[in-house]
Design an enzyme around this catalytic site. Structure first.
Site, short mmCIF file in Angstrom:
data_model
loop_
_atom_site.label_atom_id
_atom_site.label_comp_id
_atom_site.label_asym_id
_atom_site.label_seq_id
_atom_site.Cartn_x
_atom_site.Cartn_y
_atom_site.Cartn_z
N ARG A 57 0.03 21.14 2.25
CA ARG A 57 0.79 19.97 2.77
C ARG A 57 2.80 20.80 2.95
O ARG A 57 3.22 20.03 4.43
CB ARG A 57 0.89 18.70 1.93
CG ARG A 57 -0.34 18.26 1.33
CD ARG A 57 -0.31 16.61 0.68
NE ARG A 57 0.85 15.73 0.31
CZ ARG A 57 1.61 15.40 -0.44
NH1 ARG A 57 1.12 15.71 -1.38
NH2 ARG A 57 2.47 14.44 0.46
N GLN A 87 9.69 6.98 -0.75
CA GLN A 87 8.75 7.34 -1.59
C GLN A 87 8.29 9.05 -1.12
O GLN A 87 7.20 9.12 -1.70
CB GLN A 87 7.37 6.28 -1.72
CG GLN A 87 8.03 5.30 -2.46
CD GLN A 87 6.78 4.10 -2.57
OE1 GLN A 87 6.03 3.68 -2.96
NE2 GLN A 87 7.20 3.36 -1.12
N VAL A 89 7.58 12.90 0.37
CA VAL A 89 8.33 14.11 -0.57
C VAL A 89 8.56 14.78 1.38
O VAL A 89 9.32 16.25 1.25
CB VAL A 89 7.11 14.24 -1.15
CG1 VAL A 89 6.87 13.98 -2.16
CG2 VAL A 89 5.69 14.34 -0.78
N ASP A 90 8.40 14.33 2.43
CA ASP A 90 8.72 15.07 3.68
C ASP A 90 10.02 15.16 3.92
O ASP A 90 11.28 14.08 3.21
CB ASP A 90 7.78 14.87 4.93
CG ASP A 90 8.42 13.51 5.38
OD1 ASP A 90 7.45 12.46 5.36
OD2 ASP A 90 9.57 13.07 5.65
N HIS A 105 10.29 10.18 -5.13
CA HIS A 105 9.00 11.35 -6.10
C HIS A 105 9.02 12.59 -5.40
O HIS A 105 8.07 13.17 -5.81
CB HIS A 105 7.62 10.77 -5.23
CG HIS A 105 7.39 8.99 -5.83
ND1 HIS A 105 6.30 8.44 -4.68
CD2 HIS A 105 7.89 8.48 -6.13
CE1 HIS A 105 6.63 6.90 -5.08
NE2 HIS A 105 7.03 6.93 -6.26
N THR A 171 4.79 1.14 3.98
CA THR A 171 4.45 1.41 2.67
C THR A 171 3.69 -0.07 1.89
O THR A 171 3.59 -1.45 1.59
CB THR A 171 5.97 1.62 1.35
OG1 THR A 171 4.89 1.69 0.06
CG2 THR A 171 6.95 0.24 1.17
N1 APR Z 1 4.10 2.46 10.71
C1 APR Z 1 4.32 1.89 9.51
N2 APR Z 1 3.90 1.72 8.63
C2 APR Z 1 3.09 2.31 8.87
C3 APR Z 1 1.87 3.49 9.85
C4 APR Z 1 2.30 3.08 10.52
N3 APR Z 1 2.51 4.08 11.98
N4 APR Z 1 0.41 3.47 9.87
C5 APR Z 1 0.15 3.40 8.50
N5 APR Z 1 1.65 2.41 7.43
C6 APR Z 1 1.60 1.61 6.92
C7 APR Z 1 0.03 1.11 6.55
O1 APR Z 1 -0.57 0.13 6.54
C8 APR Z 1 0.21 1.10 4.60
O2 APR Z 1 0.44 -0.19 3.99
O3 APR Z 1 1.84 2.36 5.34
C9 APR Z 1 1.26 2.32 4.25
C10 APR Z 1 0.91 3.70 3.73
O4 APR Z 1 0.72 2.91 2.47
P1 APR Z 1 0.48 4.05 0.56
O5 APR Z 1 -0.65 5.30 1.74
O6 APR Z 1 0.28 3.67 -0.50
O7 APR Z 1 1.31 4.86 1.07
P2 APR Z 1 2.36 4.65 0.02
O8 APR Z 1 2.45 3.40 0.50
O9 APR Z 1 3.81 5.18 0.38
O10 APR Z 1 2.28 5.68 -1.09
C11 APR Z 1 3.27 5.25 -1.77
O11 APR Z 1 1.79 6.61 -3.52
O12 APR Z 1 0.23 8.22 -4.49
C12 APR Z 1 1.34 7.65 -4.42
O13 APR Z 1 3.35 9.34 -4.34
C13 APR Z 1 2.48 8.55 -3.33
O14 APR Z 1 5.10 8.35 -2.53
C14 APR Z 1 3.32 8.08 -2.34
C15 APR Z 1 3.23 6.41 -2.83
#
Ligand code: APR
Length: 230
Positions: A57, A87, A89-90, A105, A171
């Site tokens: 990553r 949330q 880490v980039d 995070h 998110t």
């Molecule tokens: N623009 C906006 N939202 C998007 C896009 C986009 N191009 N592509 C995907 N999404 C949305 C998805 O619909 C989803 O709701 O981004 C969200 C990603 O959700 P997750 O993959 O669960 O990521 P996140 O919510 O950041 O996870 C939270 O979980 O795994 C742990 O520590 C990790 O920080 C992370 C935390």
């Protein structure tokens, strides 16, 4: 007095930069077992596997760029006081010029002593067993793993409580305590939620869902807010 705008961003804001989210169809957690690569148990059991997961990553982070959503936040910061709670880490918020970024995070380009969490170092290359901190302990990713405390949450609570506008971007609002921040807002604060597949949110505040990708929805919202600022 200018409205204070606070963001809560997740993996979705970096998706259009080419960084995989966690829970989408091709997400990181569909290709890795969280407990095998992102937990203290994993670190104790197979640190080499954990280091390789984060090395991959970290290498990718050198290849990607901020996108229109990150840049829209930088534009907004010229008109309003803005804080970015992420949330992620980039470092794409920082590379886009966003100021006041709070990493709940941790950060992929930082590592720390596995014995002393205060010994934190910038680290942009691969990390291997045998790479040690000044206390002689093995270095580990400066990332909050599942089951670990989120020390930043106390620091961002007052930031959220001072928000006049709260913008959630990309998110799934599935992971706590980050997802719980939306319940710490003053009453009446408008909440905007930009996500093509927004999770259902039950909050008392006025909620504006923008079911679009961040790269499209956020620049549009920023233009709207800037017009109101004049
Ligand atoms: N623009 C906006 N939202 C998007 C896009 C986009 N191009 N592509 C995907 N999404 C949305 C998805 O619909 C989803 O709701 O981004 C969200 C990603 O959700 P997750 O993959 O669960 O990521 P996140 O919510 O950041 O996870 C939270 O979980 O795994 C742990 O520590 C990790 O920080 C992370 C935390």
């Amino acid at each position: 007095m200018k409205s204070k705008i606070v963001f809560l961003t997740g993996a979705g804001i970096s998706q259009e930069s080419g960084i995989k989210t966690f829970r989408d169809a091709d997400g990181l957690w569909n290709n890795h077992d969280i407990m095998e690569v992102a937990s203290p148990q994993a670190w104790a059991k197979n640190p080499k596997l954990v280091l390789e997961f984060y090395n991959q990553r970290r290498r990718q982070l050198h290849e990607v760029q901020p996108n229109a959503a990150h840049r829209a936040i930088t534009k907004l910061q010229a008109y309003f006081p803005v804080e970015v709670i992420t949330q992620n880490v980039d470092d794409l918020h920082e590379r886009a010029g966003n100021k006041n970024v709070w990493h709940l995070h941790g950060e992929l380009f930082k590592v720390r002593s596995e014995k002393n969490e205060n010994l934190v170092y910038e680290w942009k290359k691969d990390l291997h067993l045998g790479d040690t901190a000044e206390d002689g302990a093995q270095l580990r990713p400066h990332i909050v793993w599942f089951g670990e405390a989120v020390p930043m949450i106390e620091k961002v609570l007052p930031v959220v409580q001072q928000a006049d506008i709260f913008i959630i971007v990309g998110t799934g609002m599935q992971v706590y305590p980050a997802a719980g921040l939306v319940h710490e807002l003053k009453s009446g604060v408008s909440v905007y939620y930009i996500d093509p597949y927004p999770s259902p949110l039950s909050i008392g505040n006025p909620l504006h869902i923008i079911a679009k990708k961040a790269g499209e929805g956020l620049p549009e919202l920023v233009e709207e807010l800037i017009k109101k600022a004049d």
